[in-house]
Design an enzyme around this catalytic site. Sequence first.
Site, PDB file in Angstrom:
ATOM      1  CG  HIS A  87       2.167   3.144  -4.147  1.00 34.33           C
ATOM      2  ND1 HIS A  87       1.890   2.424  -5.282  1.00 34.33           N
ATOM      3  CD2 HIS A  87       3.507   3.065  -3.965  1.00 34.33           C
ATOM      4  CE1 HIS A  87       3.024   1.929  -5.790  1.00 34.33           C
ATOM      5  NE2 HIS A  87       4.023   2.303  -4.998  1.00 34.33           N
ATOM      6  CE  LYS A 120      12.474   0.430 -11.047  1.00 37.95           C
ATOM      7  NZ  LYS A 120      11.593   0.415  -9.882  1.00 37.95           N
ATOM      8  NE  ARG A 146       7.354  -2.460  -0.394  1.00 39.63           N
ATOM      9  CZ  ARG A 146       7.466  -2.369  -1.694  1.00 39.63           C
ATOM     10  NH1 ARG A 146       6.522  -2.881  -2.460  1.00 39.63           N
ATOM     11  NH2 ARG A 146       8.491  -1.779  -2.259  1.00 39.63           N
ATOM     12  CB  SER A 203       3.888  -1.554  -8.852  1.00 48.54           C
ATOM     13  OG  SER A 203       3.549  -0.415  -8.109  1.00 48.54           O
TER      14      SER A 203
HETATM   15  P1  ADP Z   1      10.361   2.861  -6.598  1.00 45.39           P
HETATM   16  O1  ADP Z   1      10.649   2.255  -7.949  1.00 45.39           O
HETATM   17  O2  ADP Z   1      10.908   4.242  -6.418  1.00 45.39           O
HETATM   18  O3  ADP Z   1      10.667   1.968  -5.419  1.00 45.39           O
HETATM   19  P2  ADP Z   1       7.574   2.269  -6.113  1.00 45.39           P
HETATM   20  O4  ADP Z   1       6.382   2.803  -6.822  1.00 45.39           O
HETATM   21  O5  ADP Z   1       7.816   0.807  -6.180  1.00 45.39           O
HETATM   22  O6  ADP Z   1       8.781   3.109  -6.654  1.00 45.39           O
HETATM   23  O7  ADP Z   1       7.492   2.675  -4.575  1.00 45.39           O
HETATM   24  C1  ADP Z   1       7.423   4.021  -4.168  1.00 45.39           C
HETATM   25  C2  ADP Z   1       7.553   4.080  -2.657  1.00 45.39           C
HETATM   26  O8  ADP Z   1       6.414   3.458  -2.067  1.00 45.39           O
HETATM   27  C3  ADP Z   1       8.770   3.334  -2.100  1.00 45.39           C
HETATM   28  O9  ADP Z   1       9.232   4.045  -0.961  1.00 45.39           O
HETATM   29  C4  ADP Z   1       8.203   1.998  -1.669  1.00 45.39           C
HETATM   30  O10 ADP Z   1       8.956   1.412  -0.638  1.00 45.39           O
HETATM   31  C5  ADP Z   1       6.822   2.435  -1.185  1.00 45.39           C
HETATM   32  N1  ADP Z   1       5.855   1.345  -1.240  1.00 45.39           N
HETATM   33  C6  ADP Z   1       5.474   0.614  -2.311  1.00 45.39           C
HETATM   34  N2  ADP Z   1       4.559  -0.324  -1.955  1.00 45.39           N
HETATM   35  C7  ADP Z   1       4.357  -0.180  -0.617  1.00 45.39           C
HETATM   36  C8  ADP Z   1       3.567  -0.864   0.360  1.00 45.39           C
HETATM   37  N3  ADP Z   1       2.809  -1.913   0.035  1.00 45.39           N
HETATM   38  N4  ADP Z   1       3.623  -0.437   1.642  1.00 45.39           N
HETATM   39  C9  ADP Z   1       4.427   0.606   1.969  1.00 45.39           C
HETATM   40  N5  ADP Z   1       5.213   1.277   1.121  1.00 45.39           N
HETATM   41  C10 ADP Z   1       5.186   0.904  -0.162  1.00 45.39           C
END
Ligand code: ADP
Length: 166
Positions: free
Chosen positions: A19, A43, A92, A130
């Site tokens: 992030h 969630k 990703r 996460s």
């Molecule tokens: P959500 O539940 O909305 O997907 P996340 O916290 O999992 O929330 O992710 C928020 C954003 O960050 C999403 O667009 C996700 O694709 C991006 N994201 C999460 N991890 C990574 C990573 N390792 N590299 C690039 N983007 C990421």
Amino acid sequence: MSEKIAIYPGSFDPVTYGHLDIIRRGLSVFDHIIVAVLNNSRKDPLFTVNERVSLLKTATEGLGSVSVDSFDGLLMDYVHKKNVKIVLRGLRAISDFEYELQIASINKSLNPEIETCFMMTSNRFSFLSSSMVKEVAKYGGSVHDLVPEAVEQAIKQKYLTGGNGL
Ligand code: ADP
């Protein structure tokens, strides 16, 4: 010229280096980024919204023009309230693409003025999520290289005190 502001929404349960990489790189494109933690009733999070916001604030200190907020309900309502026209998301894998395309299309139909901008993950974070961090930490593995120090400590604390959300 008016400031280019983007909203970067997500669960951030918890924030990872993946992030933070998107935020850091996003700041080379946008003047200001609002990181918006979704209070998602679907969630079962490990961290409360307040905890996630607080960890994000610590993690983004010194990165530049970043603010951290939270919201309930539809992203498009929140974006409208903030008077912002750009949503920033990270990509990703192909699996992210399908989901993100669906969300971006729905959002576009709700508000055609909003553009969703995608930033590709950096190679070294392409498998970082996460959920993976929580899985590793839950079984006692080190997450030192995956999340900032404050997050590492906070996860350890959660599992010591019996948290279980994955
Ligand atoms: P959500 O539940 O909305 O997907 P996340 O916290 O999992 O929330 O992710 C928020 C954003 O960050 C999403 O667009 C996700 O694709 C991006 N994201 C999460 N991890 C990574 C990573 N390792 N590299 C690039 N983007 C990421």
